[in-house]
Enzyme design. Structure first.
Site, PDB file in Angstrom:
ATOM      1  N   GLU A 174      43.076  15.645 -35.854  1.00  0.00           N
ATOM      2  CA  GLU A 174      42.362  15.032 -34.723  1.00  0.00           C
ATOM      3  C   GLU A 174      42.109  13.564 -34.985  1.00  0.00           C
ATOM      4  O   GLU A 174      42.131  13.086 -36.113  1.00  0.00           O
ATOM      5  CB  GLU A 174      41.043  15.757 -34.468  1.00  0.00           C
ATOM      6  CG  GLU A 174      40.246  16.156 -35.713  1.00  0.00           C
ATOM      7  CD  GLU A 174      39.778  15.019 -36.596  1.00  0.00           C
ATOM      8  OE1 GLU A 174      39.362  13.988 -36.042  1.00  0.00           O
ATOM      9  OE2 GLU A 174      39.813  15.157 -37.828  1.00  0.00           O
ATOM     10  N   GLU A 317      42.331  13.784 -39.342  1.00  0.00           N
ATOM     11  CA  GLU A 317      43.740  13.627 -38.962  1.00  0.00           C
ATOM     12  C   GLU A 317      44.609  14.837 -39.326  1.00  0.00           C
ATOM     13  O   GLU A 317      45.765  14.901 -38.938  1.00  0.00           O
ATOM     14  CB  GLU A 317      44.381  12.390 -39.615  1.00  0.00           C
ATOM     15  CG  GLU A 317      43.684  11.086 -39.347  1.00  0.00           C
ATOM     16  CD  GLU A 317      44.305   9.923 -40.109  1.00  0.00           C
ATOM     17  OE1 GLU A 317      45.383  10.102 -40.729  1.00  0.00           O
ATOM     18  OE2 GLU A 317      43.714   8.827 -40.102  1.00  0.00           O
TER      19      GLU A 317
END
Length: 349
Positions: A174, A317
């Site tokens: 994310e 991430e």
């Protein structure tokens, strides 16, 4: 909802018989029983998930969902929301940590704009914007029910595409300034633990910033009053678009017996939401690492998991999951390539 999506969601039970068979096989390998530690457990868990004696996790598929959060208007982050767009461009330019680690594990890669508060035009970007960031849940509900369902469906669809491409293990990541605030709020609601015990630095807040962040979350929860047993209500009132997207992707993977490798606090929060939607979803999850965010441990414990790694990472991430992936792969190779005592002609007496 789509006919083949969440409306007809069905997650199979784990294949316990296959797990027993693989446990027996692992015990026959040319090492003292139990000497491979958690690698043995991971191999058996993968067999239960996939229903296969010799499960495959390569190639993995990495999907990064990017979205903004209206709660950043309250000064809860060390960085402005514009960083979400800037980092998305960095992903597209192959310059982020998750790009590096995805290449290292030969992963399929997809970056999805599910709610960035900017318009980005790039051929490599999967544009599935539900809206330009959530609303500020300190002042109003973050999303409507329709927006929540749309975000879940986007995630479900992107996971289906990734799995159809050939991914044997799903890694979710994310990007969204403000999403540790959202995750802390969600985990506080679900776990019943105090906001103070869950809130950390995020992207780098100092002590006074952390105190302010705690106060904003506490007041917002009092105003929104989300139902801890209703994941859709939680997402509507205090959720994030990328969190809903990741939850939808996890549900798709679990329904197809694809192992899910969770990353840090935000991704594990999405795992909690997915499990509230369908309890069996957690059966298909591994936690890649425990991040430095204090709320992550609570989320991990709520799922009943133990992290594979503890490296003090807090990047997000999907990076921690990507770093942990080779260990999951090693567990499959133990079963697939090691000799048994019988095949090697080695005495195990």
């Amino acid at each position: 909802m789509r006919k083949n999506g969440l409306a007809t969601l069905s997650i199979p039970e784990l294949d316990e018989e296959m797990g027993r068979q693989v446990k027996k096989y692992v015990d026959s390998l040319t090492v003292p029983q139990g000497s491979l530690g958690r690698l043995e457990e991971l191999a058996i868990d993968l067999a239960k998930m996939t229903g296969e004696a010799f499960p495959e996790v390569s190639r993995p598929g990495v999907i990064v969902f990017a979205a903004d959060h209206g709660i950043t208007d309250e000064g809860v982050s060390a960085y402005p929301k514009e960083v979400t767009e800037q980092m998305a461009l960095n992903f597209l330019n192959d310059g982020a940590a998750i790009n590096v680690f995805s290449r290292a594990i030969s992963a399929y890669f997809d970056i999805v704009d599910i709610g960035i508060d900017a318009e980005i035009e790039a051929a490599e970007l999967t544009a599935r914007k539900v809206r330009r960031g959530t609303r500020n849940f300190y002042k109003e509900d973050a999303m409507t029910r329709e927006e929540v369902n749309q975000a879940l469906e986007v995630g479900y669809e992107r996971a289906e595409v990734m799995i159809d491409k050939g991914a044997k293990c799903l890694i979710l990541g994310e990007m969204g300034i403000g999403n540790t605030t959202t995750s802390s709020a969600i985990i506080s609601v679900v776990s019943g633990k105090s906001v103070e015990s869950l809130v950390g630095q995020g992207t780098g807040l100092k002590s006074e910033g952390i105190i302010h962040k705690q106060r904003i979350i506490e007041e917002a929860l009092s105003l929104r009053n989300p139902n801890p047993k209703d994941p859709i209500d939680i997402l509507m009132k205090i959720g994030g678009l990328e969190i809903a997207g990741m939850a939808g992707a996890m549900l798709a993977a679990a329904s197809k017996r694809i192992p899910i490798l969770l990353d840090g606090f935000i991704t594990t929060t999405a795992g909690v939401i997915a499990t509230l939607i369908s309890a069996r979803a957690a059966d298909y999850m591994f936690v890649g690492h425990q991040s430095a965010e204090p709320g992550h441990r609570t989320a991990i414990e709520w799922l009943g998991k133990e992290p594979i790694l503890q490296l003090g990472m807090r990047i997000g991430e999907g990076t921690g999951a990507a770093v942990a992936f080779p260990i999951l792969q090693a567990a499959t190779l133990v079963v697939k390539e090691m000799a048994t005592f019988e095949s090697a002609g080695v005495s195990n007496k």
